[in-house]
Design a protein around this motif. Structure first.
Motif, PDB file in Angstrom:
ATOM      1  N   ASP A 147      12.811  25.937  12.256  1.00  0.00           N
ATOM      2  CA  ASP A 147      11.729  26.094  13.221  1.00  0.00           C
ATOM      3  C   ASP A 147      11.488  24.759  13.922  1.00  0.00           C
ATOM      4  N   GLU A 148      11.756  24.707  15.227  1.00  0.00           N
ATOM      5  CA  GLU A 148      11.676  23.453  15.956  1.00  0.00           C
ATOM      6  C   GLU A 148      10.252  23.039  16.292  1.00  0.00           C
ATOM      7  N   THR A 154       7.618  16.256  15.224  1.00  0.00           N
ATOM      8  CA  THR A 154       6.826  17.210  16.002  1.00  0.00           C
ATOM      9  C   THR A 154       5.340  16.871  16.002  1.00  0.00           C
ATOM     10  N   GLY A 155       4.908  16.086  14.996  1.00  0.00           N
ATOM     11  CA  GLY A 155       3.488  15.823  14.840  1.00  0.00           C
ATOM     12  C   GLY A 155       2.761  16.943  14.126  1.00  0.00           C
ATOM     13  N   TRP A 194       6.037  11.814   9.223  1.00  0.00           N
ATOM     14  CA  TRP A 194       5.064  12.911   9.258  1.00  0.00           C
ATOM     15  C   TRP A 194       3.936  12.722   8.259  1.00  0.00           C
ATOM     16  N   PHE A 195       4.109  11.853   7.256  1.00  0.00           N
ATOM     17  CA  PHE A 195       3.066  11.653   6.257  1.00  0.00           C
ATOM     18  C   PHE A 195       2.432  10.276   6.406  1.00  0.00           C
ATOM     19  N   SER A 196       1.121  10.249   6.661  1.00  0.00           N
ATOM     20  CA  SER A 196       0.401   8.984   6.798  1.00  0.00           C
ATOM     21  C   SER A 196      -0.845   8.984   5.925  1.00  0.00           C
ATOM     22  N   GLY A 197      -0.782   9.734   4.819  1.00  0.00           N
ATOM     23  CA  GLY A 197      -1.909   9.770   3.894  1.00  0.00           C
ATOM     24  C   GLY A 197      -2.543  11.152   3.821  1.00  0.00           C
TER      25      GLY A 197
END
Length: 261
Positions: A147-148, A154-155, A194-197
């Motif tokens: 899934d694009e 993609t955020g 994609w992971f910032s906490g």
């Protein structure tokens, strides 16, 4: 991203033909050859692209692949010396399998089942992309792609591999787990895109992503389980009630809103 050449292939200990998708500033397709650590000659298709997004790159790799069986890889991964032989043996041992998932050491002490077993929806939720191999023709003929709208770049957070496996199961494909370690990821992994906490946005993204493969009712129920079962993981960052609330917020959106928060 921004690879000057295909040296990543040999540093990852790849011992098969490979498609390397390189997100960079130009579009170009070249084919070259490399010699593996075992002294064997293999082909590398080097796809340079200005397009962005992990799922988009993986779909691009599938389209350029020609092998019967494909294995997903990342740029921080180092394969075992026997990974190609182990994968081939697994497909020989389980000829009815369309997808086979293996063990990968991610450096975080992730545990895996000790015995081979068929993978259903519950285990598919716990599987991540680097474990996944598949019969290319079976996946393509069923129209199954990553899934694009999901995944790094993609955020919108992660979960694209879970949706891929769910789509396989819903299409009638058989997924098998084999307890064989085939690779490890580099402990010097760069920071995640994609992971910032464990933020409000993280839980919103979880809700939005799980809705895409579970549907709204199941995604909302799963949010309750996740908020409770994983509370020790995010303790000190956000309260369980706040985590649940923002996960539910995410499940209510069919399309990803620009003001996700």
């Amino acid at each position: 991203m921004n690879q000057a050449d295909t040296s990543l292939v040999t540093s990852s200990n790849v011992t098969t033909d490979v498609v390397l998708v390189n997100q960079c500033g130009h579009n170009q397709l070249t084919t070259d050859h490399f010699t593996s650590a075992q002294g064997q000659n293999h082909r590398v298709v080097f796809v340079c692209t200005t397009e962005r997004g992990l799922s988009r790159s993986r779909n691009m790799a599938i389209r350029h692949a020609t092998a019967d069986v494909c294995m997903i890889a990342d740029d921080d991964e180092h394969f075992s010396d026997t990974f190609a032989r182990d994968i081939a043996r697994a497909y020989s041992d389980y000829p009815e399998a369309d997808v086979i998932v293996f063990q990968v050491d991610d450096g975080f002490g992730r545990s895996f089942p000790d015995r081979a077993q068929r993978v259903g929806y519950m285990q598919a939720l716990k599987t991540y992309s680097l474990q996944i191999s598949f019969r290319r023709e079976r996946v393509v003929e069923k129209g199954i792609w990553f899934d694009e709208q999901m995944g790094s770049g993609t955020g919108h957070g992660a979960g694209e591999e879970n949706k891929f496996l769910f789509d396989c199961l819903r299409s009638g494909l058989r997924i098998q787990y084999v307890p064989v370690l085939i690779a490890a990821t580099n402990s010097q992994t760069p920071s995640s895109q994609w992971f910032s906490g464990y933020t409000d946005r993280f839980f919103f993204n979880r809700g939005w992503a799980t809705r895409r493969y579970l549907g709204t009712p199941l995604a909302m129920a799963y949010a309750v389980y996740y908020a409770y079962a994983k509370r020790k993981m995010y303790k000190g960052h956000i309260s369980p009630l706040r985590a649940l609330w923002h996960t539910w917020r995410g499940t209510m959106h069919v399309r990803y809103p620009e003001n996700a928060g």
